[in-house]
Design an enzyme around this catalytic site. Structure first.
Site: not given
Length: 348
Positions: A69, A180, A212, A235
């Protein structure tokens, strides 16, 4: 280790629904790596690399999908006062304790504007003892651009706001906001780059997904379109190997390899796929550690549940201080995650 790419990814603003600048960066970076690249209606980038050899059994190539993402947690402008103070709503999960006295970037139609974020109310010199104990809600913070009343002429409801901090390197560690999940964007690019001219019988899809952080939205649409046989949720995960956290709650320890993710609140990984990835890691001498989360989720869950379903597992990079501007990874764990993804694809 292409840390310059990671820096550019992390420092490019892109909250849920506003990933376009990250997508444009990725589009330039992946030129020549894929056979087909498309942007879907939600803004996710779906990249396809055809099989480079026939499967030994003569069957159609299996679809292997990496879901990475693009969005970072951030804010959208919800109100601008007559005096030019900006209120926001979060898109993604914030702990308000991490928001005091932050520098931010407000992205408007006329460009990016520097600002500062602080909670409304009295400063420490005049606040009561009870006021100093209070932790404000995210919606109680205000942003000051230093423009006064002029701010309301350039800032609109819905404009993107991101925390404004550069990536830095500290020994074997990399620290930045938005690791992230720009870590996964980096892995989606670098794992394919690491393949070189290697032949593989699988059809590879790398989806750089949207939204996400607000419910795996882009991944759900992308995975339904691709209908993968195998899905990798790529991730970060927690690395709470720091003081004040019990050993059984650490999730990962930094420097001990990629996280082989077997469970979170959104999915339970396919047991056979977990064992297969584990075996490859052992044979290739790639360090790894099994991981679980009692809360949270990642895009692998969307692949697992798309259309008729898929086998899925997570490939994670343990990260300290997640959802802050001081997110920290170990470059050795990042390398291990890249290497296991490339090794899996080469064998399929």
């Amino acid at each position: 280790m292409n840390i310059d790419l990671l820096r550019r990814l992390c420092e490019t603003p892109g909250v849920p629904g506003h990933e376009h600048r990250v997508r444009e960066l990725i589009l330039k970076e992946i030129e020549g790596l894929f056979d087909d690249v498309q942007t879907d209606a939600l803004g996710s980038l779906i990249c396809r690399r055809a099989a480079r050899k026939r499967a030994e059994n003569g069957e159609a190539p299996k679809k292997v999908m990496l879901l990475c993402h693009m969005d970072e947690i951030g804010f959208l402008v919800s109100h601008v006062t007559e005096k030019g103070f900006i209120y926001v709503q979060p898109v993604g999960g914030f702990d308000p304790r991490n928001l005091f006295s932050r520098r931010v970037l407000v992205s408007t139609d006329e460009g990016d504007l520097k600002g500062v974020m602080n909670p409304g109310g009295r400063p420490i010199h005049t606040a009561s003892a009870e006021e100093r104990k209070k932790i404000p809600e995210v919606t109680e913070f205000i942003i000051d651009l230093g423009l006064g009343e002029k701010a309301k002429d350039v800032v609109k409801v819905g404009d993107m706001v991101t925390l404004d901090e550069p990536l830095i390197e500290m020994g074997e560690k990399v620290v930045s906001k938005a690791l992230d999940n720009r870590v996964a964007c980096w892995l989606g690019i670098e794992a394919i780059r690491a393949l070189g001219d290697a032949e593989h019988a699988c059809e590879i899809y790398v989806a750089f997904t949207c939204q996400e952080e607000v419910g795996l939205r882009g991944a759900k649409a992308a995975a339904y379109a691709v209908k993968p046989d195998i899905g990798f949720g790529v991730d970060v995960t927690l690395s709470c190997d720091t003081p004040g956290v019990a050993e059984q709650e650490q999730t990962t320890q930094q420097g001990k390899g990629f996280g082989l993710h077997v469970k979170d609140s959104a999915f339970i990984a396919d047991l056979g796929l977990v064992k297969e990835v584990e075996q490859i890691a052992v044979e290739e001498e790639i360090p790894y550690q099994r991981t679980m989360l009692k809360g949270g989720g990642q895009d692998g869950a969307a692949a697992q549940q798309a259309a008729a379903g898929a086998k899925a597992v997570g490939i994670m990079v343990g990260t300290r201080y997640v959802h802050t501007v001081t997110e920290m990874i170990d470059r050795n764990d990042l390398k291990a995650a890249r290497d296991i993804l490339a090794a899996y694809i080469k064998r399929h």
